[in-house]
Motif scaffolding. Sequence first.
Motif, PDB file in Angstrom:
ATOM      1  N   ARG A  82       1.729  -6.777 -16.193  1.00 45.26           N
ATOM      2  CA  ARG A  82       1.570  -5.490 -15.493  1.00 45.26           C
ATOM      3  C   ARG A  82       0.418  -4.698 -16.094  1.00 45.26           C
ATOM      4  O   ARG A  82      -0.372  -4.080 -15.372  1.00 45.26           O
ATOM      5  CB  ARG A  82       2.852  -4.655 -15.585  1.00 45.26           C
ATOM      6  N   ARG A  83       0.338  -4.705 -17.422  1.00 41.94           N
ATOM      7  CA  ARG A  83      -0.752  -3.960 -18.064  1.00 41.94           C
ATOM      8  C   ARG A  83      -2.119  -4.572 -17.747  1.00 41.94           C
ATOM      9  O   ARG A  83      -3.109  -3.854 -17.577  1.00 41.94           O
ATOM     10  CB  ARG A  83      -0.516  -3.880 -19.577  1.00 41.94           C
ATOM     11  N   LEU A  84      -2.174  -5.905 -17.658  1.00 38.90           N
ATOM     12  CA  LEU A  84      -3.435  -6.553 -17.287  1.00 38.90           C
ATOM     13  C   LEU A  84      -3.842  -6.139 -15.870  1.00 38.90           C
ATOM     14  O   LEU A  84      -5.009  -5.789 -15.615  1.00 38.90           O
ATOM     15  CB  LEU A  84      -3.291  -8.072 -17.371  1.00 38.90           C
ATOM     16  N   ALA A  92       0.809  -1.218   0.000  1.00 38.53           N
ATOM     17  CA  ALA A  92       0.000   0.000   0.000  1.00 38.53           C
ATOM     18  C   ALA A  92       0.840   1.264   0.000  1.00 38.53           C
ATOM     19  O   ALA A  92       0.451   2.280  -0.584  1.00 38.53           O
ATOM     20  CB  ALA A  92      -0.947   0.008   1.203  1.00 38.53           C
ATOM     21  N   GLY A  93       2.016   1.226   0.617  1.00 35.56           N
ATOM     22  CA  GLY A  93       2.856   2.419   0.683  1.00 35.56           C
ATOM     23  C   GLY A  93       3.935   2.460  -0.375  1.00 35.56           C
ATOM     24  O   GLY A  93       4.756   3.389  -0.371  1.00 35.56           O
ATOM     25  N   LYS A  94       3.934   1.491  -1.286  1.00 31.07           N
ATOM     26  CA  LYS A  94       4.967   1.436  -2.322  1.00 31.07           C
ATOM     27  C   LYS A  94       4.435   1.995  -3.640  1.00 31.07           C
ATOM     28  O   LYS A  94       3.263   2.328  -3.769  1.00 31.07           O
ATOM     29  CB  LYS A  94       5.451  -0.004  -2.494  1.00 31.07           C
ATOM     30  N   GLY A  95       5.323   2.092  -4.631  1.00 30.69           N
ATOM     31  CA  GLY A  95       4.957   2.662  -5.916  1.00 30.69           C
ATOM     32  C   GLY A  95       4.082   1.733  -6.735  1.00 30.69           C
ATOM     33  O   GLY A  95       3.897   0.553  -6.410  1.00 30.69           O
ATOM     34  N   ALA A  96       3.557   2.275  -7.834  1.00 35.55           N
ATOM     35  CA  ALA A  96       2.641   1.503  -8.679  1.00 35.55           C
ATOM     36  C   ALA A  96       3.326   0.301  -9.310  1.00 35.55           C
ATOM     37  O   ALA A  96       2.709  -0.761  -9.473  1.00 35.55           O
ATOM     38  CB  ALA A  96       2.067   2.408  -9.771  1.00 35.55           C
ATOM     39  N   GLU A  97       4.601   0.435  -9.669  1.00 35.36           N
ATOM     40  CA  GLU A  97       5.296  -0.705 -10.279  1.00 35.36           C
ATOM     41  C   GLU A  97       5.397  -1.859  -9.290  1.00 35.36           C
ATOM     42  O   GLU A  97       5.213  -3.023  -9.660  1.00 35.36           O
ATOM     43  CB  GLU A  97       6.686  -0.285 -10.761  1.00 35.36           C
ATOM     44  N   ALA A  98       5.689  -1.552  -8.014  1.00 39.27           N
ATOM     45  CA  ALA A  98       5.732  -2.595  -6.990  1.00 39.27           C
ATOM     46  C   ALA A  98       4.368  -3.249  -6.830  1.00 39.27           C
ATOM     47  O   ALA A  98       4.267  -4.468  -6.631  1.00 39.27           O
ATOM     48  CB  ALA A  98       6.199  -2.012  -5.662  1.00 39.27           C
ATOM     49  N   LEU A  99       3.299  -2.460  -6.913  1.00 35.69           N
ATOM     50  CA  LEU A  99       1.947  -3.011  -6.804  1.00 35.69           C
ATOM     51  C   LEU A  99       1.654  -3.965  -7.959  1.00 35.69           C
ATOM     52  O   LEU A  99       1.188  -5.092  -7.745  1.00 35.69           O
ATOM     53  CB  LEU A  99       0.914  -1.884  -6.784  1.00 35.69           C
ATOM     54  N   LEU A 100       1.930  -3.525  -9.192  1.00 30.75           N
ATOM     55  CA  LEU A 100       1.587  -4.335 -10.362  1.00 30.75           C
ATOM     56  C   LEU A 100       2.427  -5.600 -10.441  1.00 30.75           C
ATOM     57  O   LEU A 100       1.931  -6.665 -10.811  1.00 30.75           O
ATOM     58  CB  LEU A 100       1.741  -3.506 -11.634  1.00 30.75           C
ATOM     59  N   ALA A 134       1.022 -15.614 -18.954  1.00 27.93           N
ATOM     60  CA  ALA A 134       1.829 -15.405 -17.754  1.00 27.93           C
ATOM     61  C   ALA A 134       1.015 -15.623 -16.486  1.00 27.93           C
ATOM     62  O   ALA A 134       1.527 -16.135 -15.486  1.00 27.93           O
ATOM     63  CB  ALA A 134       2.413 -13.994 -17.757  1.00 27.93           C
ATOM     64  N   ALA A 135      -0.267 -15.265 -16.535  1.00 28.30           N
ATOM     65  CA  ALA A 135      -1.100 -15.341 -15.328  1.00 28.30           C
ATOM     66  C   ALA A 135      -1.632 -16.734 -15.078  1.00 28.30           C
ATOM     67  O   ALA A 135      -1.685 -17.196 -13.936  1.00 28.30           O
ATOM     68  CB  ALA A 135      -2.260 -14.353 -15.441  1.00 28.30           C
ATOM     69  N   GLU A 136      -2.056 -17.433 -16.139  1.00 31.21           N
ATOM     70  CA  GLU A 136      -2.802 -18.674 -15.958  1.00 31.21           C
ATOM     71  C   GLU A 136      -2.202 -19.889 -16.637  1.00 31.21           C
ATOM     72  O   GLU A 136      -2.629 -21.008 -16.390  1.00 31.21           O
ATOM     73  CB  GLU A 136      -4.242 -18.500 -16.469  1.00 31.21           C
ATOM     74  N   ALA A 194       1.220  -9.893  -9.177  1.00 35.93           N
ATOM     75  CA  ALA A 194       1.194 -10.724 -10.380  1.00 35.93           C
ATOM     76  C   ALA A 194       0.794 -12.165 -10.076  1.00 35.93           C
ATOM     77  O   ALA A 194       0.172 -12.828 -10.916  1.00 35.93           O
ATOM     78  CB  ALA A 194       2.563 -10.699 -11.059  1.00 35.93           C
ATOM     79  N   HIS A 195       1.158 -12.661  -8.901  1.00 37.51           N
ATOM     80  CA  HIS A 195       0.853 -14.054  -8.562  1.00 37.51           C
ATOM     81  C   HIS A 195      -0.181 -14.166  -7.446  1.00 37.51           C
ATOM     82  O   HIS A 195      -0.347 -15.223  -6.859  1.00 37.51           O
ATOM     83  CB  HIS A 195       2.143 -14.780  -8.154  1.00 37.51           C
ATOM     84  N   TYR A 196      -0.870 -13.073  -7.153  1.00 39.59           N
ATOM     85  CA  TYR A 196      -1.954 -13.132  -6.175  1.00 39.59           C
ATOM     86  C   TYR A 196      -3.202 -13.727  -6.820  1.00 39.59           C
ATOM     87  O   TYR A 196      -3.408 -13.627  -8.033  1.00 39.59           O
ATOM     88  CB  TYR A 196      -2.308 -11.726  -5.678  1.00 39.59           C
ATOM     89  N   GLY A 197      -4.049 -14.312  -6.013  1.00 37.25           N
ATOM     90  CA  GLY A 197      -5.365 -14.694  -6.493  1.00 37.25           C
ATOM     91  C   GLY A 197      -6.197 -13.450  -6.750  1.00 37.25           C
ATOM     92  O   GLY A 197      -5.864 -12.361  -6.265  1.00 37.25           O
ATOM     93  N   PRO A 198      -7.301 -13.577  -7.465  1.00 37.58           N
ATOM     94  CA  PRO A 198      -8.095 -12.386  -7.819  1.00 37.58           C
ATOM     95  C   PRO A 198      -8.629 -11.626  -6.611  1.00 37.58           C
ATOM     96  O   PRO A 198      -8.642 -10.392  -6.608  1.00 37.58           O
ATOM     97  CB  PRO A 198      -9.235 -12.958  -8.675  1.00 37.58           C
ATOM     98  N   LEU A 199      -9.061 -12.328  -5.571  1.00 40.10           N
ATOM     99  CA  LEU A 199      -9.600 -11.636  -4.393  1.00 40.10           C
ATOM    100  C   LEU A 199      -8.500 -10.883  -3.646  1.00 40.10           C
ATOM    101  O   LEU A 199      -8.692  -9.741  -3.219  1.00 40.10           O
ATOM    102  CB  LEU A 199     -10.270 -12.643  -3.454  1.00 40.10           C
TER     103      LEU A 199
END
Length: 499
Positions: A367-369, A314-322, A432-434, A326-331
């Motif tokens: 990242r774009r997804l 939450a406190g990091k940049g957008a690149e770190a978020l995206l 890459a995701a699935e 990348a390997h989190y579940g959708p929820l």
Amino acid sequence: MSDSTPLPPVRLPSEAELARDALATPLLSRAARLARWAGPDTRVDSGGGLIEEQLAAAAEVLGLTGRSGEGGADAGAATDAEAADEAEAEAEAEASEAWRAAVDTGLVEVVDEDEGTVRAGDNLALLTSGAPAEVLHIWLDALDAAIADASVPDLDDLMDAMDEGGEIDFSTLDWDPQAEAEFLEGVLANLYLLTADERAPEGTPVPLPALAASVVVPSDVAEPTDAMMEEVSTAMMRLDDQFRILGPTGLADFRPVDESLLIEEGQAAPQAPEDEPEDLERYGVVRLTPLGLYGLRARLLDAGYAAPALGDLAGKGAEALLDGTAHYGPLAARAETEQWLARREPLAAARELLAAARGGDAGAPLRRLHCQQALSLVGSEAEPALREVLDDPELGGLARVWLAEHGAADIPAPSQELVFWLTVDTVAAQLAAEGNSAELVALVEGLAAQHSGFFDTAWRVDHPATAEVLEAMGRLHPDKRIAKEARKAAYKARSQQSG
């Protein structure tokens, strides 16, 4: 599980809530009471344990005495005196464990080893005046000691292995310290994974046989052999003993194996269950508490694993978020993104996300997804940011999708080149995701059916993943003729890239 395995993120309460839970655990609360009780007359042996003459007093301080009717010998097989003796021994054993926890966690310190005198440790004051993180650090020390104790043979086995000189002959024990520790660590890691899996309803208990099977039966075995099932039964009973030891730590809510299932003497364990699901609880179930989830995550982090918690990004940049989601579940990805967005103004957040989504590296399509998914949570205040990138070759496609979904007017039609570039980028992200999912197969079939001459154009797309995407389409498409066209197009794309 290797230390490179991506672990699912977990949702944890605040440190203040966890610290309150830690202080309320039987192990730490008892250890603190004994640390405050100890005084100038308290004596310990050479190992730091309370001398035998003081165990009864310690048990009384903890309120463990007077329990002869609880958990003692079978009323039909023992006299009242025997039951009382057994209850007293159990109370003193629990008091001894609490004292060891007080020493292990620095709540008590040995002043003079020869005299066996003690004093209150520096950590005792931290339980009332320290920060939540300091309280949790003390609890983690207690947890580590308890897990180490749970890997040691029980007292009866140790007594049987003791020689005439009072020394334990470990060669007579069927016990490999390293293997036993690795077994329990593997069980706890699997329990953590099962708890963190977002596909399981939150708070679902794990049957003890399933937990035992997770470390005994290889993952590629569809039908366990009889020998494997026998090993699962034995492991289940080991875990029953070990979780009883870990119970006072607050690590887990545990229901032990129903004693009525224990068959006649000579059998090591009940057979692995074949009952209906509702009967599985008779074979023992375990459920990590929030404090236990925190504790196992801390141990995994210390061991070098990447064990994320929701809110880490939450406190990091957008690149770190995206990249991080990348390997989190959708929820989990949505929950993490919502926390990230809550700290930012919508327009600024959208611009930061779009900037982070650019790139031609292998991770850029995913990242774009994730950028597109994150932007779906941003309101109409973000529209100016999306209009700013309409002419961007990498972002123009997803910008048009967002504007259309939000009912914006005057959206310029995309060029054919942009449509094909976005198509390749989308398939690359899904790969890459699935991997080779059923959804991806359906997407591949739909693309080939909707666009006449798709492969004649697709191989010319100037995207780093064009050849990889076409090769995947050739592998996944069920129609052999179309699959062959895709492979030919992939060959042309590779030739173009190398040229």
